[in-house]
Each structure stands twice: as structure tokens, then as C-alpha cells.
Design an enzyme around this catalytic site. Structure first.
Site, mmCIF file in Angstrom:
data_model
loop_
_atom_site.group_PDB
_atom_site.id
_atom_site.type_symbol
_atom_site.label_atom_id
_atom_site.label_comp_id
_atom_site.label_asym_id
_atom_site.label_seq_id
_atom_site.Cartn_x
_atom_site.Cartn_y
_atom_site.Cartn_z
ATOM 1 N N TRP A 96 0.813 -1.218 0.000
ATOM 2 C CA TRP A 96 0.000 0.000 0.000
ATOM 3 C C TRP A 96 0.846 1.266 0.000
ATOM 4 O O TRP A 96 1.822 1.370 0.738
ATOM 5 C CB TRP A 96 -0.883 0.006 1.246
ATOM 6 C CG TRP A 96 -1.538 1.322 1.510
ATOM 7 C CD1 TRP A 96 -1.022 2.367 2.252
ATOM 8 C CD2 TRP A 96 -2.804 1.762 1.035
ATOM 9 N NE1 TRP A 96 -1.913 3.426 2.259
ATOM 10 C CE2 TRP A 96 -3.011 3.080 1.524
ATOM 11 C CE3 TRP A 96 -3.791 1.174 0.234
ATOM 12 C CZ2 TRP A 96 -4.167 3.810 1.247
ATOM 13 C CZ3 TRP A 96 -4.945 1.921 -0.035
ATOM 14 C CH2 TRP A 96 -5.111 3.212 0.470
ATOM 15 N N MET A 97 0.411 2.272 -0.771
ATOM 16 C CA MET A 97 0.996 3.619 -0.705
ATOM 17 C C MET A 97 -0.140 4.634 -0.627
ATOM 18 O O MET A 97 -1.174 4.447 -1.253
ATOM 19 C CB MET A 97 1.839 3.872 -1.956
ATOM 20 C CG MET A 97 2.333 5.311 -2.087
ATOM 21 S SD MET A 97 3.458 5.549 -3.497
ATOM 22 C CE MET A 97 2.331 5.326 -4.877
ATOM 23 N N ASP A 117 -0.250 9.179 0.599
ATOM 24 C CA ASP A 117 0.262 10.524 0.298
ATOM 25 C C ASP A 117 1.756 10.605 -0.039
ATOM 26 O O ASP A 117 2.573 9.954 0.615
ATOM 27 C CB ASP A 117 0.087 11.454 1.501
ATOM 28 C CG ASP A 117 -1.259 11.366 2.167
ATOM 29 O OD1 ASP A 117 -2.131 10.648 1.669
ATOM 30 O OD2 ASP A 117 -1.429 12.031 3.209
ATOM 31 N N GLU A 163 -7.078 18.226 5.403
ATOM 32 C CA GLU A 163 -5.864 17.416 5.462
ATOM 33 C C GLU A 163 -4.855 17.995 4.470
ATOM 34 O O GLU A 163 -5.222 18.666 3.509
ATOM 35 C CB GLU A 163 -6.156 15.964 5.039
ATOM 36 C CG GLU A 163 -7.150 15.235 5.921
ATOM 37 C CD GLU A 163 -7.261 13.748 5.564
ATOM 38 O OE1 GLU A 163 -7.154 12.935 6.479
ATOM 39 O OE2 GLU A 163 -7.463 13.416 4.383
ATOM 40 N N ASP A 204 -11.263 16.000 3.816
ATOM 41 C CA ASP A 204 -11.456 14.655 4.344
ATOM 42 C C ASP A 204 -12.869 14.142 4.029
ATOM 43 O O ASP A 204 -13.055 12.958 3.752
ATOM 44 C CB ASP A 204 -11.224 14.701 5.858
ATOM 45 C CG ASP A 204 -10.939 13.332 6.450
ATOM 46 O OD1 ASP A 204 -10.681 12.405 5.676
ATOM 47 O OD2 ASP A 204 -10.979 13.205 7.685
HETATM 48 C C1 FRU Z 1 -4.364 11.871 3.878
HETATM 49 C C2 FRU Z 1 -4.017 11.361 5.256
HETATM 50 C C3 FRU Z 1 -3.294 12.414 6.066
HETATM 51 C C4 FRU Z 1 -2.535 11.594 7.059
HETATM 52 C C5 FRU Z 1 -2.139 10.391 6.242
HETATM 53 C C6 FRU Z 1 -2.120 9.110 7.005
HETATM 54 O O1 FRU Z 1 -4.557 10.857 2.948
HETATM 55 O O2 FRU Z 1 -5.175 10.898 5.916
HETATM 56 O O3 FRU Z 1 -4.148 13.367 6.647
HETATM 57 O O4 FRU Z 1 -1.425 12.279 7.562
HETATM 58 O O5 FRU Z 1 -3.076 10.293 5.184
HETATM 59 O O6 FRU Z 1 -1.645 8.056 6.217
#
Ligand code: FRU
Length: 513
Positions: free
Chosen positions: A19-20, A22, A201, A234
Site C-alpha cells: 500500500w501507498m 500521500d 488534510e 477529508d
Molecule cells: C491523507 C491522510 C493524512 C494523514 C495520512 C495518514 O490521505 O489521511 O491526513 O497524515 O493520510 O496516512
């Protein structure tokens, strides 16, 4: 899993497996571009979030490196979450990131390279007195995350901004001031807040040059600049931005057009795209944007194929001084180095001219109906990742419409509804209006990479990323077609197509899993 191997992209960045999400802390150091990313070393679904790390000299070919940071301290044991890098004038690098603590509280932590003379920046040190920022009073402890790159204020101290939420639905970004990156003061008020937009976010905040010529360092400001504020919502999982003015005296940002404020106006990308982040590339004086392309198939499929998600091709960002209302995004020039033969890996530039006939009948169309119908002025465009029998196809198209005011408004759309015969994937029609100025043709550029299409209209004024899962239009069976459904006008199309080679993405010379 061979059943899914055709989905692997050939020139987009993706980890070898698992998984990847951000992109994190992108930066350029000693000849190398660094990309960190939210990564689960154990599975193709979100969890155990660790910082993956890869380097490149051209933003296209990558070398995977050992993990930069793993969740191993009380202040990040539930995840080394998203963060950003700041390059200090003395050459040091400050990496701020969110840790989810042993009690799932979101705190901000500091890390830095163990050895700045290592161009690969392999070893990272977590500051011993982490966390450096804890959620302020009045903020939910699980709604305070993703610190930005710092910028320097006129007083010589640094500022960062962090997204949060207030009073259930007001999305906002707080500003902190620091001189040393270890102690911080929360400034009064907020950088900006927009009611109804929910938790922000991955806030990104950066200057753009009004003359549209080059990218700017994050600390640039004053006359000749505007500031872009981006938030990842979000609630809707969409990246929204607005252009506005940053007041250095009060540390407040105001949108140029309050009706198109952050979260209620423009999107960075109208397709499958989230959690984007820019950095300033000091070697080429440009601002480069990364974005995460999430999957739209099922978790079961992701587990079966053993991986999930891709990053977009890095895009150069400029202010559009022709419209004055949007940014422009364009694939970095280095992608041209891949030009070589397959219809699954393409860089396409298409230009359309229509003979305008002065019939002003108003037709109420947008993108939502897809590309199937006919109307006076459209739709017209390209069918990508299509098989010979057209049982699978993804139309990327323009649809100009006459407005009741007697003007023409153009929609730019991507229709995934017929992209795959698989039934358990999410297929959507994406799109938005796009400014097409009177002396301009309709223009689109498409990057096609097996299961990803990134589409740029009018030099990058609007962008749509599509995640598609063809079952027939794969490898040598994929075709490209032009189409015109307009009933009232002739459309002349000019096409330039480059076949793209695969980028090499090399494993590090030992297996860290
Ligand atoms: C966005 C997020 C961020 C958080 C990260 C956790 O996709 O929810 O807000 O830091 O991913 O993986």
C-alpha cells in the site's frame, strides 16, 4: 499476481508492492530528487504507516531506498504520517511530520538527515524531544495533522500551517511561528477558514509569480506574487485550491474570489486524486506538484494483486496570467526523455478547431451525461485505452455548450463508465468547465500509462486523473480513436502522439521487507 499485472504502470511512480498513499516531504538535495511516501510495508491496505523513500535525478526514473522512518516511538507508534520538508539557508533540512501517538493523538514531530553530505539522505534522526507541537486547546486531538513546508516571515522567523476543523464543519488552517524548529508559538486567528468544508488534510500553501514565468521559493512574497492555498477535504476526498493574497502583517490569506474559496471552488484535479503536495525545485527554479492516485477497485482485488496506488507524474505549477483565475499544471519536461511503441504508454497532444455556427440554442449539458449523447457543439475528443471492438473505452472530451447569455461555455470531461467490463470497480464521469479564450483552440494533453490516464486541458488549466481497469484493452490490444458527436459543427483535429518508454524503477540493493 499475473491476473492483474497489466495494471502496473510503466512510468508512474509506485512501490514494488503493498500500500501507498500521500507523497511526503519532496525535496531536491545534491543532485537528487527525494520522494517520501505513506507506505504499509506489510500489506496492500492502509496500516503500519511508514515513510517509504525513493530518489531520482530526473523525477521519472527512481531508485527505491530503505525506509526513511518507521513507527517506533510513543509519539508515532500508530503511524509516521504526512509531512513536509524545509530547506534552511544554511543547508540543513527540517522534516516536520505528524505522528499518531500510542493514544492516537495527532502530534507534530521533527526529524532531520543524520548526514547532510550523503546525497541519498539514507539515515533520518528523530528529534529526541519530540513531539514539538501538540494539539492546541479547542482542537480535536485526532484532527490536527500534516504540517506544511515552512516559509520565512519579514521578521526572519519561520511559519508553518497545519490543517484542522472547528465547530464540526469549519475547515481551517492554523499558523505556528518558530525560529529553531523545536519550539513553536501558535499565532492568533487562522490562516484561513471556510465553513462547511470539514477537516482540512494535507494543506499546501505557496507563492506563485503573477507574471507566470517561474516557480517561487516558499518564502517568496510581496508585489508580483499571489498565494495558492490547497486543502484536501477529508469529507469528500478531493483536493481543492484557491488563489489569493497573503498578508504578511497578519498572517491571514484572503481568496481573490470569495465565491471560489478553498473547498467550494476549483479542484486541483477533477479525477481520482488526493493529498497533493508541492515543493520548490531550486535546481530548475520551478514548483513541482505530486499527487496520490487512489484505487477505485475493491480491497479484495488490491490484496490479490499485492499493491495499491500510484503517484501522478510530477507536474510543474504556474500561475495562469491569461485567465488570472487558476493555476496551470503541466507534466515535468523530463517525461519527454521517455519518448520512443505501444498504445498503452502514450503522451498525446490533441488540438481541436470547430467551425462556430451562429445557432444559439441553449443546450443544458455538462459532463455528467458522459460522452454517449450528441449535441450541437459536442462532445468531441479521444477514446483512450479502447479495444478494437469498442467494448472498453475511456472518452476524454470537450463539450462546448451555448449558454442562455449567448456565450459558449466549455466542459472538459473524462467518462469512465465504459472503461472496463469488470463490474466491481468504481466508474465515474469526471469533469469541470474550463476557460477557452477567444483566440484559443481546444487543447488537451493526455498521459496514458496502462491503467492511468492524466488529462490536461488548455495548457493545464484543468486536470483530470482517471484510474481505469480494462480487461481487454491491454498491452498490444489497446487502441486510440478520435470521435466527434457534434451534430451542428465540423471539428478539425490535429494530433501528435509520442510512444513512451518504460521508466526504470530500481530496487535498492537489499530487500528491506
Ligand atoms: C491523507 C491522510 C493524512 C494523514 C495520512 C495518514 O490521505 O489521511 O491526513 O497524515 O493520510 O496516512
Amino acid at each position: 499476481n499475473a491476473m492483474f499485472s497489466w495494471q502496473r504502470t510503466a512510468y508512474h511512480f509506485q512501490p514494488q508492492k503493498n500500500w501507498m498513499n500521500d507523497p511526503d516531504g519532496p525535496l531536491f538535495h545534491k543532485g537528487w530528487y527525494h520522494l517520501f511516501y505513506q507506505y504499509n510495508p506489510d500489506s496492500a491496505v492502509w496500516g503500519n504507516i511508514t515513510w517509504g523513500h525513493a530518489v531520482s535525478t530526473d523525477l521519472i526514473h527512481w531508485l527505491y531506498l530503505p525506509f526513511a522512518m518507521i513507527p517506533d516511538r510513543w509519539y508515532d507508534i500508530n503511524g509516521v504520517w504526512t509531512g513536509s520538508a524545509t530547506l534552511l539557508p544554511d543547508g540543513r533540512i527540517m522534516m516536520l511530520y505528524t505522528g499518531s501517538t500510542n493514544e492516537s493523538i495527532q502530534v507534530q514531530n521533527l526529524a532531520y538527515p543524520a548526514n547532510l553530505s550523503d546525497p541519498l539522505l539514507i539515515d533520518w534522526v528523530k528529534y529526541p524531544d519530540n513531539p514539538v507541537i501538540v494539539p492546541p486547546n479547542g482542537t480535536e486531538t485526532d484532527e490536527f495533522r500534516d504540517p506544511t513546508t515552512a516559509w520565512m516571515g519579514p521578521d526572519g522567523t519561520w511559519r508553518i500551517t497545519i490543517g484542522s476543523r472547528y465547530n464540526k464543519s469549519v475547515g481551517l488552517s492554523l499558523v505556528y511561528q518558530t525560529s529553531n524548529f523545536t519550539t513553536y508559538d501558535l499565532l492568533e486567528g487562522v490562516l484561513h477558514a471556510v465553513p462547511g468544508t470539514g477537516m482540512w488534510e494535507c494543506v499546501d500553501f505557496y507563492p506563485v509569480a503573477i507574471n507566470g514565468s517561474t516557480g517561487l521559493d516558499s518564502s517568496a512574497n510581496g508585489p508580483g506574487t499571489k498565494h495558492v492555498l490547497k486543502a484536501s477535504l477529508d469529507d469528500t476526498k478531493r483536493d481543492h485550491y484557491a488563489i489569493g493574497v497573503y498578508d504578511l502583517a497578519t498572517d491571514k490569506w484572503t481568496p481573490d474570489n470569495p465565491k471560489e474559496d478553498v473547498g467550494i471552488g476549483l479542484q486541483v484535479d477533477y479525477g481520482r486524486y488526493y493529498a497533493s503536495k508541492t515543493f520548490y525545485d531550486q535546481s530548475k527554479q520551478r514548483r513541482v506538484l505530486w499527487g496520490w492516485i487512489n484505487e477505485t477497485d475493491t480491497e479484495t482485488d488490491d490484496l490479490a494483486k499485492g499493491w495499491a496506488s500510484v503517484q501522478t507524474i510530477p507536474r510543474e505549477v504556474l500561475y495562469d496570467n491569461k485567465t488570472g483565475t487558476n493555476i496551470l499544471q503541466w507534466p515535468v519536461e523530463e517525461i519527454e526523455s521517455l519518448s520512443i511503441g505501444q498504445a498503452t504508454q502514450l503522451d498525446i497532444f490533441a488540438e481541436f478547431e470547430i467551425e462556430m455556427v451562429s445557432e444559439t440554442k441553449h443546450e443544458k449539458y455538462g459532463c455528467s451525461g458522459g460522452a454517449v449523447d450528441r449535441s450541437h457543439l459536442g462532445p468531441f475528443g479521444l477514446l483512450v485505452i479502447a479495444d478494437q471492438t469498442l467494448s472498453e473505452l475511456t472518452p476524454i472530451f470537450f463539450r462546448p455548450v451555448n449558454t442562455t447569455e449567448g456565450t459558449v461555455e466549455t466542459y472538459f470531461c473524462a467518462d469512465e463508465t465504459r472503461s472496463s467490463e469488470a463490474s466491481d470497480v468504481y466508474k465515474q464521469v469526471y469533469g469541470s468547465t474550463v476557460p477557452v479564450l477567444t483566440d484559443e483552440k481546444f487543447q488537451m494533453r493526455l498521459l496514458v500509462d496502462h491503467s492511468i490516464v492524466e488529462s490536461f486541458a488548455q495548457g493545464g488549466r484543468r486536470v483530470i486523473t482517471s484510474r481505469v481497469y480494462p480487461t481487454k484493452a491491454i498491452y498490444g490490444d489497446a487502441r486510440l480513436f478520435l470521435f466527434n458527436n457534434a451534430t451542428g459543427v465540423k471539428v478539425k483535429a490535429t494530433l501528435k502522439i509520442w510512444d513512451l518508454n518504460s521508466a526504470f524503477i530500481h530496487p535498492f540493493p537489499f530487500d528491506q521487507n
